[in-house]
Every structure is written in structure tokens, then in C-alpha cells.
Design a protein around this motif. Sequence first.
Motif, PDB file in Angstrom:
ATOM      1  N   LEU A  22     -44.002   6.088  21.880  1.00 36.58           N
ATOM      2  CA  LEU A  22     -44.997   6.627  20.952  1.00 36.58           C
ATOM      3  C   LEU A  22     -44.364   6.818  19.577  1.00 36.58           C
ATOM      4  O   LEU A  22     -44.920   6.398  18.561  1.00 36.58           O
ATOM      5  CB  LEU A  22     -45.533   7.963  21.479  1.00 36.58           C
ATOM      6  N   VAL A  23     -43.178   7.420  19.552  1.00 36.80           N
ATOM      7  CA  VAL A  23     -42.463   7.668  18.291  1.00 36.80           C
ATOM      8  C   VAL A  23     -42.111   6.347  17.605  1.00 36.80           C
ATOM      9  O   VAL A  23     -42.279   6.207  16.392  1.00 36.80           O
ATOM     10  CB  VAL A  23     -41.209   8.536  18.538  1.00 36.80           C
ATOM     11  N   LEU A  24     -41.636   5.382  18.372  1.00 37.29           N
ATOM     12  CA  LEU A  24     -41.282   4.086  17.778  1.00 37.29           C
ATOM     13  C   LEU A  24     -42.504   3.408  17.164  1.00 37.29           C
ATOM     14  O   LEU A  24     -42.403   2.789  16.108  1.00 37.29           O
ATOM     15  CB  LEU A  24     -40.618   3.193  18.821  1.00 37.29           C
ATOM     16  N   GLY A  25     -43.656   3.540  17.795  1.00 37.97           N
ATOM     17  CA  GLY A  25     -44.882   2.998  17.214  1.00 37.97           C
ATOM     18  C   GLY A  25     -45.249   3.682  15.909  1.00 37.97           C
ATOM     19  O   GLY A  25     -45.638   3.025  14.942  1.00 37.97           O
ATOM     20  N   LEU A  26     -45.107   5.005  15.872  1.00 38.27           N
ATOM     21  CA  LEU A  26     -45.372   5.749  14.630  1.00 38.27           C
ATOM     22  C   LEU A  26     -44.467   5.253  13.507  1.00 38.27           C
ATOM     23  O   LEU A  26     -44.918   4.984  12.390  1.00 38.27           O
ATOM     24  CB  LEU A  26     -45.122   7.248  14.831  1.00 38.27           C
ATOM     25  N   MET A  27     -43.186   5.133  13.825  1.00 32.91           N
ATOM     26  CA  MET A  27     -42.209   4.742  12.816  1.00 32.91           C
ATOM     27  C   MET A  27     -42.421   3.303  12.343  1.00 32.91           C
ATOM     28  O   MET A  27     -42.346   3.024  11.147  1.00 32.91           O
ATOM     29  CB  MET A  27     -40.797   4.936  13.365  1.00 32.91           C
ATOM     30  N   ALA A  28     -42.694   2.410  13.265  1.00 32.11           N
ATOM     31  CA  ALA A  28     -42.900   0.999  12.898  1.00 32.11           C
ATOM     32  C   ALA A  28     -44.117   0.850  11.990  1.00 32.11           C
ATOM     33  O   ALA A  28     -44.072   0.114  10.996  1.00 32.11           O
ATOM     34  CB  ALA A  28     -43.048   0.140  14.147  1.00 32.11           C
ATOM     35  N   GLY A  29     -45.197   1.542  12.300  1.00 31.27           N
ATOM     36  CA  GLY A  29     -46.384   1.477  11.449  1.00 31.27           C
ATOM     37  C   GLY A  29     -46.124   2.003  10.057  1.00 31.27           C
ATOM     38  O   GLY A  29     -46.563   1.426   9.053  1.00 31.27           O
ATOM     39  N   ASN A  30     -45.382   3.107   9.971  1.00 34.56           N
ATOM     40  CA  ASN A  30     -45.046   3.677   8.659  1.00 34.56           C
ATOM     41  C   ASN A  30     -44.196   2.719   7.832  1.00 34.56           C
ATOM     42  O   ASN A  30     -44.423   2.552   6.633  1.00 34.56           O
ATOM     43  CB  ASN A  30     -44.319   5.014   8.827  1.00 34.56           C
ATOM     44  N   ILE A  31     -43.220   2.095   8.478  1.00 40.19           N
ATOM     45  CA  ILE A  31     -42.366   1.130   7.782  1.00 40.19           C
ATOM     46  C   ILE A  31     -43.204  -0.024   7.237  1.00 40.19           C
ATOM     47  O   ILE A  31     -43.061  -0.424   6.086  1.00 40.19           O
ATOM     48  CB  ILE A  31     -41.278   0.566   8.724  1.00 40.19           C
ATOM     49  N   ALA A  32     -44.069  -0.561   8.077  1.00 40.57           N
ATOM     50  CA  ALA A  32     -44.876  -1.724   7.675  1.00 40.57           C
ATOM     51  C   ALA A  32     -45.776  -1.396   6.488  1.00 40.57           C
ATOM     52  O   ALA A  32     -45.860  -2.180   5.539  1.00 40.57           O
ATOM     53  CB  ALA A  32     -45.703  -2.222   8.860  1.00 40.57           C
ATOM     54  N   ARG A  95     -48.785 -11.209   2.822  1.00 40.55           N
ATOM     55  CA  ARG A  95     -47.379 -11.025   3.217  1.00 40.55           C
ATOM     56  C   ARG A  95     -47.316 -10.491   4.645  1.00 40.55           C
ATOM     57  O   ARG A  95     -48.216  -9.778   5.090  1.00 40.55           O
ATOM     58  CB  ARG A  95     -46.688 -10.043   2.267  1.00 40.55           C
ATOM     59  N   ASN A  96     -46.235 -10.838   5.350  1.00 37.50           N
ATOM     60  CA  ASN A  96     -46.019 -10.393   6.720  1.00 37.50           C
ATOM     61  C   ASN A  96     -44.676  -9.701   6.848  1.00 37.50           C
ATOM     62  O   ASN A  96     -43.759  -9.985   6.091  1.00 37.50           O
ATOM     63  CB  ASN A  96     -45.977 -11.591   7.690  1.00 37.50           C
ATOM     64  N   ILE A  99     -41.300  -6.593  13.035  1.00 36.07           N
ATOM     65  CA  ILE A  99     -40.410  -5.503  13.415  1.00 36.07           C
ATOM     66  C   ILE A  99     -40.114  -5.626  14.903  1.00 36.07           C
ATOM     67  O   ILE A  99     -41.027  -5.790  15.715  1.00 36.07           O
ATOM     68  CB  ILE A  99     -41.054  -4.134  13.096  1.00 36.07           C
ATOM     69  N   SER A 100     -38.829  -5.558  15.238  1.00 39.68           N
ATOM     70  CA  SER A 100     -38.417  -5.553  16.643  1.00 39.68           C
ATOM     71  C   SER A 100     -37.371  -4.463  16.838  1.00 39.68           C
ATOM     72  O   SER A 100     -36.806  -3.935  15.876  1.00 39.68           O
ATOM     73  CB  SER A 100     -37.866  -6.922  17.048  1.00 39.68           C
ATOM     74  N   LEU A 101     -37.119  -4.126  18.093  1.00 38.46           N
ATOM     75  CA  LEU A 101     -36.160  -3.073  18.419  1.00 38.46           C
ATOM     76  C   LEU A 101     -34.743  -3.639  18.437  1.00 38.46           C
ATOM     77  O   LEU A 101     -34.527  -4.737  18.951  1.00 38.46           O
ATOM     78  CB  LEU A 101     -36.472  -2.476  19.791  1.00 38.46           C
ATOM     79  N   ASN A 135     -35.109  -4.093  13.700  1.00 33.71           N
ATOM     80  CA  ASN A 135     -34.807  -5.313  12.940  1.00 33.71           C
ATOM     81  C   ASN A 135     -36.076  -5.640  12.152  1.00 33.71           C
ATOM     82  O   ASN A 135     -37.175  -5.625  12.707  1.00 33.71           O
ATOM     83  CB  ASN A 135     -34.502  -6.482  13.883  1.00 33.71           C
ATOM     84  N   LEU A 136     -35.919  -5.935  10.870  1.00 29.17           N
ATOM     85  CA  LEU A 136     -37.063  -6.282  10.017  1.00 29.17           C
ATOM     86  C   LEU A 136     -36.864  -7.717   9.506  1.00 29.17           C
ATOM     87  O   LEU A 136     -35.793  -8.040   8.991  1.00 29.17           O
ATOM     88  CB  LEU A 136     -37.156  -5.346   8.813  1.00 29.17           C
ATOM     89  N   THR A 137     -37.892  -8.530   9.636  1.00 32.86           N
ATOM     90  CA  THR A 137     -37.829  -9.884   9.078  1.00 32.86           C
ATOM     91  C   THR A 137     -39.119 -10.176   8.328  1.00 32.86           C
ATOM     92  O   THR A 137     -40.189  -9.699   8.699  1.00 32.86           O
ATOM     93  CB  THR A 137     -37.618 -10.961  10.178  1.00 32.86           C
ATOM     94  N   GLY A 138     -38.983 -10.925   7.259  1.00 32.37           N
ATOM     95  CA  GLY A 138     -40.152 -11.325   6.488  1.00 32.37           C
ATOM     96  C   GLY A 138     -40.565 -10.360   5.414  1.00 32.37           C
ATOM     97  O   GLY A 138     -41.621 -10.488   4.832  1.00 32.37           O
ATOM     98  N   GLU A 139     -39.761  -9.330   5.179  1.00 32.49           N
ATOM     99  CA  GLU A 139     -40.143  -8.359   4.153  1.00 32.49           C
ATOM    100  C   GLU A 139     -39.917  -8.977   2.839  1.00 32.49           C
ATOM    101  O   GLU A 139     -40.127  -8.811   1.822  1.00 32.49           O
ATOM    102  CB  GLU A 139     -39.400  -7.036   4.339  1.00 32.49           C
TER     103      GLU A 139
END
Length: 139
Positions: A22-32, A95-96, A99-101, A135-139
Motif C-alpha cells: 500500500l505504501v509503495l503504491g502511494l509513493m510511486a503515484g506521488n513520484i509519477a 511523456r511516460n 517505476i519498478s522496485l 528504479n525510474l526510467t523514461g523520466e
Amino acid sequence: MNNNRITLKEAVKFHGHLGPYLVLGLMAGNIALKKLKCKKYFGLDVLVWGANQRPKSCLIDGLQLSSGATYGKGNIQKIDGKRIRILFKNLDSKRNIEISLKEGLIEQLNKIKGHKVSENFAKELFKSNPLNLFNLTGE
């Protein structure tokens, strides 16, 4: 804290319990949202691989809360996959970001046994620097 950010308390109220995915989903959405500079709720599409079964599927509730993409609006989609990865698409700029763990995080998640340990790990993740987790790609 940003007014659009969801608190852990709000996330738990929606999801029903606190866990690391749940926390990882929150964080990934915020980053995106931040990286893509897109509008919450309607400014993005989200594709999620590898989160088909619990507890990994809890990630999707975190993504819906943080990004505003929902199944009801049809702008989030769950896809079969062996590992978790999330593709966010900014509908305005096209733009895309993917995000992966990170591998070390996956190993830690696989070792978690028991609800209390899971909750404590989730609280620690919430305080972590997201760049150490993803890991972030495509930013």
C-alpha cells in the motif's frame, strides 16, 4: 506536506490495514505526478504489471489514492506479469515514466512474515527516500 498527498491514516481507512505494498503504491503515484507534472485524477493513465495477487495487489489501492487514477474512470489497468512495474502516461504531454522496485527491496519484502512486522516495515518505507526504493526510467 503537499495537500494532494494522502496520509497513512487516510490510506489505512480506505484500504483497511497498513502494509508495505500500500505504501509503495502511494509513493510511486506521488513520484509519477511530480516527475511527469501531470494532473491528478484525469491527467494520466496507469498500467500495472505483476500485482495480481495479495499482498502485491495492495499496491494498486495506493496507486489509486495517490494518483487519482481509478478503475471506475478506466485510467488504471492491471496486467499479468512476473515482477511489479508501473507505467504512468501523462495524457497532455505524452511523456511516460516507468517505476519498478529495486532488487534489494524485493528481497526484503519476500522475507516479511507476520502482520506486525509488515506494518512496521510499511511505516519505515513511508519515511524512506523513494529514490532508494524504486528504479525510474523514461523520466
